[in-house]
Design an enzyme around this catalytic site. Structure first.
Site, PDB file in Angstrom:
ATOM      1  N   THR A  51      -4.739   3.483   3.555  1.00  0.00           N
ATOM      2  CA  THR A  51      -4.923   2.647   2.272  1.00  0.00           C
ATOM      3  C   THR A  51      -6.080   2.293   2.178  1.00  0.00           C
ATOM      4  OG1 THR A  51      -4.180   0.455   2.610  1.00  0.00           O
ATOM      5  CG2 THR A  51      -2.571   2.375   2.589  1.00  0.00           C
ATOM      6  N   CYS A  52      -6.592   1.530   0.760  1.00  0.00           N
ATOM      7  CA  CYS A  52      -7.794   0.919   0.834  1.00  0.00           C
ATOM      8  C   CYS A  52      -7.969  -0.267   1.536  1.00  0.00           C
ATOM      9  CB  CYS A  52      -7.981   0.468  -0.745  1.00  0.00           C
ATOM     10  SG  CYS A  52      -6.677  -0.614  -1.228  1.00  0.00           S
ATOM     11  N   ASN A  53      -7.027  -0.847   2.023  1.00  0.00           N
ATOM     12  CA  ASN A  53      -6.909  -1.970   2.891  1.00  0.00           C
ATOM     13  C   ASN A  53      -6.905  -1.639   4.505  1.00  0.00           C
ATOM     14  OD1 ASN A  53      -7.230  -3.765   0.899  1.00  0.00           O
ATOM     15  ND2 ASN A  53      -5.210  -4.010   0.520  1.00  0.00           N
ATOM     16  N   ARG A  54      -6.575  -0.508   4.976  1.00  0.00           N
ATOM     17  CA  ARG A  54      -6.180  -0.305   6.279  1.00  0.00           C
ATOM     18  C   ARG A  54      -6.178   1.249   6.644  1.00  0.00           C
ATOM     19  NH1 ARG A  54      -2.290  -3.408   7.493  1.00  0.00           N
ATOM     20  NH2 ARG A  54      -2.225  -4.602   5.340  1.00  0.00           N
ATOM     21  N   GLN A 124       3.017  -1.601  -3.624  1.00  0.00           N
ATOM     22  CA  GLN A 124       2.414  -0.443  -3.547  1.00  0.00           C
ATOM     23  C   GLN A 124       2.332  -0.181  -2.086  1.00  0.00           C
ATOM     24  OE1 GLN A 124       0.930  -2.746  -5.249  1.00  0.00           O
ATOM     25  NE2 GLN A 124       1.280  -1.897  -7.216  1.00  0.00           N
ATOM     26  N   GLN A 128       3.142   3.859   0.181  1.00  0.00           N
ATOM     27  CA  GLN A 128       2.170   4.421   0.713  1.00  0.00           C
ATOM     28  C   GLN A 128       2.525   4.754   2.222  1.00  0.00           C
ATOM     29  OE1 GLN A 128      -0.618   1.181   0.243  1.00  0.00           O
ATOM     30  NE2 GLN A 128      -1.647   2.340  -1.603  1.00  0.00           N
ATOM     31  N   GLY A 197     -10.777   8.010 -12.393  1.00  0.00           N
ATOM     32  CA  GLY A 197      -9.636   8.227 -11.480  1.00  0.00           C
ATOM     33  C   GLY A 197      -8.243   8.233 -12.352  1.00  0.00           C
TER      34      GLY A 197
END
Length: 428
Positions: A51-54, A124, A128, A197
């Site tokens: 994901t955008c964080n991990r 979210q 994911q 996007g």
């Protein structure tokens, strides 16, 4: 120790480093197969959460695997991940974590429940994680161990959301984005907003901005059809992605979150937009990892550029109720970890149980063969049954009795207690 978790996240690695290891959804299945092939000697189960964080690797080993085998997988897994980001393993180690067994489960449960997110309780991540599991399953890399890990993660997350106020305290990135815009423009009714996007994050942010009734909204997306659907739902204009540079000056707020591996908005195009706008300020929110907007844009006057990390720092949640919710959630996670650790221990005993069944079956067959031979020779049936039962009893007791006779001190006391539990039920 048959479950491993290895990776990097917003707490261990800066944004630009995380961006180098982000795996787009369309490449996730191939990446799972590539990692599994790289670790083929261990025959592991594999799943990847990106994901955008991990970016995290989850690895499951057979029940018979010992802790040494798990540790031996750490280095090749780091090497594989480093290769994905064109980095050296030594550069990655300082920004990554490696967890085993119960601690790997605790991490997965906390991630699913939103306790390890930039924004506490954000929902979210659960979706994911479910996508990651689906891709691993489709790639044939999901087995019993990881299936149990993730299904229990989902159950823990569901209980956390239904039994605590974690969800109520979650302040989404979308709400934080609107707050930032209001701080700069005070009133959004006269602003023009461009969304680059059309994925889940942009959908969320666009919905929040639409509620503020800006003067104009537009959507630019690589997939024209998906962009058209989002634009139609919002009552927004559709902008061809190829026209982005020429039309950037029209918008006061630009919010971008795509899966592009390279920036879509460069410093040059922003400079030209500012010149056309006659230095009227622009708010730019880059929620993508890797970045959609070149970081040099932040140095330009009259541009306020925020990344996903910056936005997370804008989110404020606090107070005693929040802390109480976190404590309740952590207690639910701990109970889930204890249950999963017990399952792992039981699963680790499966080979021993199978060996016991094989041994006792061998004894049974051997004694039955002798009994049949005796019966064929005309030996009395009662005598044959006595011999059969006595032989089986001696075989089953032989090991325990040998240890009792051969042990001393504490070991002898332990064997006495074990024999009582195994054979005497209620004790002596």
């Amino acid at each position: 120790m048959s479950v491993l978790a290895l990776g990097l996240n917003h707490g261990s690695a800066p944004l630009d480093l995380r961006g180098r290891f982000a795996i787009p959804l369309e490449a996730l299945g191939r990446s799972v197969q590539g990692l599994r092939h790289h670790l083929a000697r261990a025959q592991p189960e594999v799943a990847i959460l990106s994901t955008c964080n991990r970016t995290e690797l989850y690895i499951g080993l057979p029940p018979s695997a010992c802790p040494r085998h798990a540790l031996e997988l750490a280095e090749p897994a780091i090497e594989w991940l480093a290769t994905q980001g064109a980095a050296r393993p030594e550069d990655l180690r300082g920004h990554s974590y490696f967890l085993q067994g119960a601690e790997a489960a605790r991490h997965a449960f906390r991630v699913a429940a939103g306790l390890d997110s930039m924004v506490l309780g954000e929902p979210q991540i659960l979706g994911q994680m479910k996508v990651a599991v689906r891709e691993a399953d489709s790639a044939g890399a999901l087995g019993t161990t990881l299936h149990q890990l993730f299904q229990r993660s989902f159950s823990v997350a569901k209980e956390v959301r239904s039994s605590t106020e974690i969800g109520a305290h979650a302040v989404s990135m979308a709400a934080a984005a609107v707050r930032l815009a209001l701080q700069l423009f005070e009133d959004l009714h006269d602003t023009r907003v461009l969304f680059v996007g059309a994925g889940e994050m942009i959908d969320l942010v666009a919905t929040h901005f639409a509620a503020q009734k800006p003067l104009q909204m537009a959507v630019a997306n690589r997939s024209a059809e998906r962009g058209r659907l989002l634009a139609a739902r919002l009552g927004a204009q559709q902008v061809p992605l190829g026209d982005l540079g020429q039309r950037l000056h029209e918008f006061d707020i630009v919010i971008s979150c795509t899966a592009s591996s390279l920036p879509l908005i460069g410093v040059g195009s922003v400079e030209r937009a500012l010149k056309t706008r006659r230095r009227r300020p622009m708010l730019m929110l880059d929620l993508a990892v890797p970045r959609d907007i070149e970081p040099e844009v932040a140095r330009l006057d009259d541009v306020f550029l925020y990344t996903v990390d910056d936005l997370a720092r804008q989110v404020q949640t606090g107070g005693e109720r929040r802390q109480a919710a976190v404590q309740q959630a952590e207690a639910i996670v701990s109970a889930g970890v204890d249950s999963f650790a017990q399952w792992l221990q039981q699963r680790a005993s499966v080979p021993l149980i199978q060996a016991l069944h094989r041994q006792t079956e061998d004894w049974r067959q051997a004694e039955l063969t002798k009994a049949r031979r005796a019966l064929a020779k005309g030996t009395d049936v009662d005598a044959v049954m006595e011999t059969l039962s006595a032989a089986l009893t001696r075989k089953m007791l032989h090991g325990a009795l040998s240890e009792l006779h051969g042990s001393a001190g504490d070991a002898h006391q332990q064997w006495m207690a074990s024999v009582q539990r195994l054979f005497l039920r209620g004790g002596a």
